[in-house]
Scaffold this motif. Structure first.
Motif, PDB file in Angstrom:
ATOM      1  N   LEU A 102       0.822  -1.202   0.000  1.00  0.00           N
ATOM      2  CA  LEU A 102       0.000   0.000   0.000  1.00  0.00           C
ATOM      3  C   LEU A 102       0.860   1.258   0.000  1.00  0.00           C
ATOM      4  CD1 LEU A 102      -2.031  -2.237   0.984  1.00  0.00           C
ATOM      5  CD2 LEU A 102      -3.158  -0.444   2.303  1.00  0.00           C
ATOM      6  N   LEU A 115      -6.043   2.105  -1.365  1.00  0.00           N
ATOM      7  CA  LEU A 115      -7.021   1.287  -0.654  1.00  0.00           C
ATOM      8  C   LEU A 115      -6.665  -0.180  -0.807  1.00  0.00           C
ATOM      9  CD1 LEU A 115      -9.847   1.027   0.776  1.00  0.00           C
ATOM     10  CD2 LEU A 115     -10.813   0.843  -1.529  1.00  0.00           C
ATOM     11  N   SER A 117      -7.876  -3.667  -1.177  1.00  0.00           N
ATOM     12  CA  SER A 117      -9.145  -4.274  -1.582  1.00  0.00           C
ATOM     13  C   SER A 117      -9.193  -5.755  -1.229  1.00  0.00           C
ATOM     14  CB  SER A 117      -9.357  -4.106  -3.091  1.00  0.00           C
ATOM     15  OG  SER A 117     -10.497  -4.836  -3.514  1.00  0.00           O
ATOM     16  N   TYR A 151     -14.751   1.869  -7.413  1.00  0.00           N
ATOM     17  CA  TYR A 151     -14.070   1.182  -6.326  1.00  0.00           C
ATOM     18  C   TYR A 151     -14.543  -0.273  -6.295  1.00  0.00           C
ATOM     19  CZ  TYR A 151     -12.529   5.519  -3.893  1.00  0.00           C
ATOM     20  OH  TYR A 151     -11.926   6.702  -3.534  1.00  0.00           O
ATOM     21  N   ARG A 158      -5.855   0.814   4.586  1.00  0.00           N
ATOM     22  CA  ARG A 158      -5.640   1.888   3.618  1.00  0.00           C
ATOM     23  C   ARG A 158      -4.473   2.775   4.028  1.00  0.00           C
ATOM     24  NH1 ARG A 158     -11.213   4.648   3.406  1.00  0.00           N
ATOM     25  NH2 ARG A 158     -11.813   2.483   3.018  1.00  0.00           N
ATOM     26  N   THR A 178     -15.122   5.090   6.513  1.00  0.00           N
ATOM     27  CA  THR A 178     -14.389   4.594   5.345  1.00  0.00           C
ATOM     28  C   THR A 178     -14.963   5.138   4.042  1.00  0.00           C
ATOM     29  OG1 THR A 178     -15.723   2.568   5.319  1.00  0.00           O
ATOM     30  CG2 THR A 178     -13.620   2.495   6.493  1.00  0.00           C
ATOM     31  N   GLN A 182     -13.386   7.728   1.042  1.00  0.00           N
ATOM     32  CA  GLN A 182     -13.292   7.347  -0.362  1.00  0.00           C
ATOM     33  C   GLN A 182     -14.009   8.326  -1.286  1.00  0.00           C
ATOM     34  OE1 GLN A 182     -13.428   2.808   1.013  1.00  0.00           O
ATOM     35  NE2 GLN A 182     -13.785   2.997  -1.178  1.00  0.00           N
ATOM     36  N   GLU A 194      -6.075   1.034  -5.959  1.00  0.00           N
ATOM     37  CA  GLU A 194      -6.514  -0.091  -5.143  1.00  0.00           C
ATOM     38  C   GLU A 194      -5.503  -1.224  -5.307  1.00  0.00           C
ATOM     39  OE1 GLU A 194     -10.853  -1.001  -4.410  1.00  0.00           O
ATOM     40  OE2 GLU A 194     -10.987  -0.022  -6.361  1.00  0.00           O
TER      41      GLU A 194
END
Length: 234
Positions: A102, A115, A117, A151, A158, A178, A182, A194
């Motif tokens: 990340l 993010l 995922s 998304y 994150r 959250t 976003q 992501e």
């Protein structure tokens, strides 16, 4: 955003009665990745805070209940030289060792907000409940229709540049944290990526997905956030 390399990363872990899990989560964090680890204790009645301190984390207390409240309290305690913030849950459902994936797009100057995922990654059987999957699909569909961003998840794992996070002026104090982040990231035209992350069954019982009433309240709050921000001047 200027895309400059990030110098200091800080990990924020909101926690409420996570005595069985917090030690496991902290033990899995790679050494040297963060300048500081902050556990935001949200009024636990067990040994969550004690175990976190023993593991070397900085513990801050936010008695007002709510995931967002805990995150905001931790943000208020960030060191002055912090440049990026990583958020992860305390329940050991995400693997803290994947944080480097990340951080990489942020360190390289390619992204402002990354993010993790769970739907792009590998979710352990039973880790995502049917109502969680449905809520994810509905919420991400609404974001795509109303805000033009595709998304795949609303996952808690994150990373975001601190200057970008402050631009978002986060307000929600509970279930909408959250999705607020976003949507505001889209509205602020942040560079978003992501990254697939693994997801496993949490240690203990979820305060939201493990409770039908809490899940319904979370769903209503998420929808309210989506439509409020859709019609709010930004």
């Amino acid at each position: 955003m200027n895309g400059a390399p990030v110098a200091k990363a800080v990990l924020i872990i909101p926690a409420l009665n996570e005595e069985p899990a917090i030690g496991v989560t902290l033990a899995r964090i790679p050494p040297g990745l963060y300048a500081e680890i902050i556990v935001a204790d949200n009024g636990s009645r067990d040994r969550t805070a004690e175990i976190a301190r023993q593991a070397g984390a900085t513990v801050v207390t936010e008695p007002r209940r709510g995931y967002g409240s805990a995150c905001l309290r931790a943000m208020a305690s960030l060191p002055a030289d912090a440049d990026v913030v990583v958020f992860i849950d305390a329940d050991s459902s995400n693997d803290p060792r994947e944080a480097a994936s990340l951080l990489a797009p942020i360190y390289s100057g390619r992204a402002d907000f990354v993010l993790g995922s769970r739907t792009l990654g590998k979710a352990e059987k039973g880790s995502l409940q049917p109502h969680q999957r449905f809520g994810n699909v509905l919420a991400t569909f609404l974001i795509r229709i109303l805000f033009g961003r595709r998304y795949t998840d609303l996952g808690p794992f994150r990373a975001i540049r601190l200057d970008a996070l402050r631009q978002l002026d986060m307000q929600d104090r509970n279930y909408g944290w959250t999705i607020e982040m976003q949507i505001k990231a889209v509205r602020r035209k942040l560079r978003i990526e992501e990254i697939p992350v693994s997801y496993r069954n949490r240690i203990g019982v979820s305060k939201v997905s493990g409770n039908l009433k809490a899940s319904l309240l979370a769903g209503v709050k998420i929808l309210w956030i989506v439509f409020r921000l859709a019609f709010q001047h930004f």
